[in-house]
Design an enzyme around this catalytic site. Structure first.
Site, PDB file in Angstrom:
ATOM      1  N   HIS A  68      68.700   2.858  55.643  1.00  0.00           N
ATOM      2  CA  HIS A  68      68.286   1.460  55.694  1.00  0.00           C
ATOM      3  C   HIS A  68      69.436   0.561  55.278  1.00  0.00           C
ATOM      4  CE1 HIS A  68      67.464   2.968  51.618  1.00  0.00           C
ATOM      5  NE2 HIS A  68      67.831   1.759  51.207  1.00  0.00           N
ATOM      6  N   CYS A 180      63.808   4.013  39.357  1.00  0.00           N
ATOM      7  CA  CYS A 180      64.908   4.862  39.804  1.00  0.00           C
ATOM      8  C   CYS A 180      66.169   4.008  39.894  1.00  0.00           C
ATOM      9  CB  CYS A 180      64.592   5.520  41.151  1.00  0.00           C
ATOM     10  SG  CYS A 180      64.392   4.356  42.513  1.00  0.00           S
TER      11      CYS A 180
END
Length: 667
Positions: A68, A180
């Site tokens: 992405h 994360c």
């Protein structure tokens, strides 16, 4: 699902993706976006995708890859999908090639859209029914309908929950935090996995996702009512003190993605282990807080680097402001301005000397915050807000005893880990509420003060004095070698950890520099800035002298790199390195080593910690400094042109060799 509605059409689906490697898979999916008018420049878009891939792997595990990017070549948020029988290696943590590949393309600047797409898609990918339906889909239209939410996948059979969890599941109330390093995929996949696992055993859970798509903090009353806490994180949980005293399962984010059922079982076990079930009575008995000190998803050295880089990032504005003010003061009033009396009560509006003194004293005051801020935010990175007081106080003591920025690093880490330990104390409910605002600050500040005043402050101060004397005494080949080493560090990762270590070393030495115009500390700062300017300048020059070696997107980036390099923003070279790291990074390093070594050899000095050519009047021996920067730029350009030219020659030689072989066989 409305978050993904309209993103994909059947024309953007390839059910027979058969690439030889990842780059071919990316190109095949990108070509579909171009054909549909959703991407305007194939090579430019692929360069943006490659830059994102260079930052961190986009393989999610379980056969899923999510390449992405945000790109100026994207006309509208879009999703291309490929299904590969042989699989594509996206460096997933489980080593499994991706048979489901989702390429997400968002327009530049569409941050919210891009991140919401990723978050929504990441959550759906944790649903076995959804991924199973994608693997079984027989037509591109069926895939598009599934992803757009127009068709619901068949429900997957429920798994049998572990016996212990099922027994304790009824009425169990949990809260969780997931995070994360990139704040995108794993954050939301972990949240969805925990929600599904809790639902399987009849437990109630609310998850706070501390990700890039924004964070909605858990309500205080929800935390108060929770029986246990699950922290699934690879970066520090923000405002962790909210959960003090709660039974806590503390793991890495990937553990929640891969074994959410086990985590729910562990949380239930902590509650039932109190002997009174999962209700309020169990909390009153105060179950012990689990004590694994760090998430399992990241090596301790990586975590230490994160702590230090956090402190450095908050410190740099103080360095830049204070250093530039001091440099301007010296430029206006000369080096004797350092001994001027306080401007408080002695300021003359018409006197340049008074203005210079005011600038110097303001800059010096800003520099006084440098080490406390460094120490405070290192501690904050380790243990969140509760550690700020001890970290800042420890940094101030470090300044008082002369331990400088090395002492600030020690005090910050000591404060952070001390508070992290104190947060996990099993304390009575009566004092739990005052722990983060009274008890922890009181004890931690006293302990860190004792550490710095009595135990380690003096030895570190001696080391700092020795470092300053060594820098001031550098000459000849020793100085040149130091410049070469710092140049290599500045260019290797262009704004990354090594670059920041070199810059912090120079800035720390700058704070210890005396008023002598040719102090060695000032030479180090000059060498670091010159070495940081050359990578983007070298790439910019290369796009001019050998245009054909660069894509149209890179040539556009080259125009911006002129300004970025001149302003000492090394990150201007990152787009070039992301697209071709094996050729660009070595060229950058050779050029920066040349610039850094020459600056040290010429003896140029710099009091300003930033600014590039815009602080040229504040540089000692400015002409020779420019010679060093130009030399480094030319060397960078020459090396990258040679390396890229060799690649072109090899690529052109291969088809010619095939033609020659065919002609020989035909003859």
């Amino acid at each position: 699902m409305s978050d993904t509605s309209g993103l994909i059409t059947p024309a953007l689906v390839d059910l027979h993706l058969a690439p030889q490697d990842k780059s071919e898979a990316l190109r095949a999916l990108a070509q579909r976006l171009v054909a549909e008018g959703r991407v305007t420049d194939l090579d430019g878009f692929l360069a943006d995708i490659a830059a994102r891939e260079a930052q961190a792997p986009t393989g999610m595990g379980d056969g899923i890859g999510i390449p992405h990017c945000r790109s100026p070549h994207v006309t509208r948020p879009s999703l291309a999908f490929g299904r590969s029988a042989r699989g594509v290696d996206f460096d997933a943590p489980d080593g499994r090639p991706a048979d489901l590949v989702f390429m997400i393309a968002a327009p530049a600047g569409a941050d919210d859209t891009h991140l919401q797409i990723l978050a929504a898609l990441a959550r759906r990918l944790m649903d076995p029914a959804f991924t199973g339906a994608l693997r079984d889909a027989e037509s591109p239209g069926a895939v598009a309908a599934l992803v757009n939410g127009e068709e619901a996948p068949a429900a997957a059979p429920k798994e049998t929950a572990p016996a212990q969890t099922a027994a304790a599941g009824g009425g169990l109330r949990l809260v969780a935090v997931t995070s994360c390093p990139t704040g995108i995929a794993h954050t939301y996949m972990a949240a969805k996995a925990l929600e599904l696992a809790a639902a399987r055993v009849g437990a109630r859970i609310q998850v706070e996702t501390q990700g890039s798509a924004g964070t909605t903090p858990l309500a205080p009353e929800v935390i108060a009512a929770a029986d246990a806490v699950i922290l699934a994180h690879d970066v520090e949980v923000r405002d962790r003190a909210r959960f003090a005293g709660k039974p806590t399962v503390d793991v890495g984010v990937k553990a929640a993605v891969n074994r959410a059922d086990d985590l729910i079982a562990q949380a239930a076990g902590l509650v039932t282990g109190t002997g009174s079930g999962a209700g309020a009575g169990a909390r009153a008995a105060v179950a012990p807080v689990t004590a694994p000190s760090a998430p399992t998803g990241e090596h301790w050295a990586q975590r230490l680097r994160t702590y230090l880089m956090t402190g450095v990032s908050y410190m740099i504005p103080f360095v830049a402001a204070g250093g530039l003010l001091i440099a301007l003061a010296f430029a206006i009033g000369g080096y004797r301005i350092a001994s001027a009396p306080s401007v408080l009560g002695h300021f003359d509006w018409t006197s340049s000397h008074s203005w210079a003194a005011m600038l110097f004293q303001t800059g010096k005051t800003s520099f006084g915050f440098l080490v406390p801020v460094l120490s405070g935010y290192i501690a904050w990175a380790v243990a969140d807000r509760a550690a700020l007081a001890a970290g800042i106080a420890g940094g101030a003591v470090s300044v008082a005893v002369g331990a400088g920025f090395l002492g600030g690093i020690v005090s910050g880490l000591a404060a952070g880990f001390l508070v992290l330990w104190m947060i996990r104390w099993n304390v009575p409910r009566a004092i739990r509420g005052i722990m983060p605002v009274v008890v922890i600050p009181l004890l931690s500040v006293a302990a860190v003060g004792f550490l710095m005043f009595v135990l380690v402050g003096s030895p570190i101060a001696s080391a700092m004095n020795g470092l300053t004397d060594w820098l001031n005494g550098l000459s000849g080949s020793n100085a040149v070698l130091l410049g070469v080493l710092l140049g290599a560090m500045m260019a290797f990762d262009m704004g990354g950890p090594l670059n920041k270590v070199a810059y912090t070393f120079a800035a720390g030495a700058l704070t210890a520099a005396g008023t002598t115009p040719d102090a060695g500390s000032l030479k180090v700062m000059a060498a670091v800035m010159a070495a940081g300017m050359t990578p983007p300048l070298g790439m910019a020059l290369a796009t001019v002298v050998r245009r054909r070696l660069f894509t149209p997107e890179e040539r556009e980036n080259g125009k911006a790199a002129w300004v970025l390099g001149a302003s000492f923003i090394t990150e201007g070279a990152i787009p070039f390195a992301a697209a071709d790291p094996l050729r660009v990074i070595p060229a950058n390093m050779v050029g920066s080593m040349t610039a850094g070594g020459l600056v040290m050899a010429f003896g140029s000095t710099l009091r300003a910690p930033h600014g590039g050519i815009w602080v040229l009047p504040l540089i000692g021996s400015p002409f020779l400094y420019l010679v060093a920067v130009v030399a480094g730029t030319v060397v960078t350009t020459a090396v990258v042109v040679v390396l890229k030219g060799m690649r072109k020659a090899v690529a052109q030689a291969a088809p010619d060799a095939v033609v020659a072989e065919q002609e020989l066989v035909g003859a």
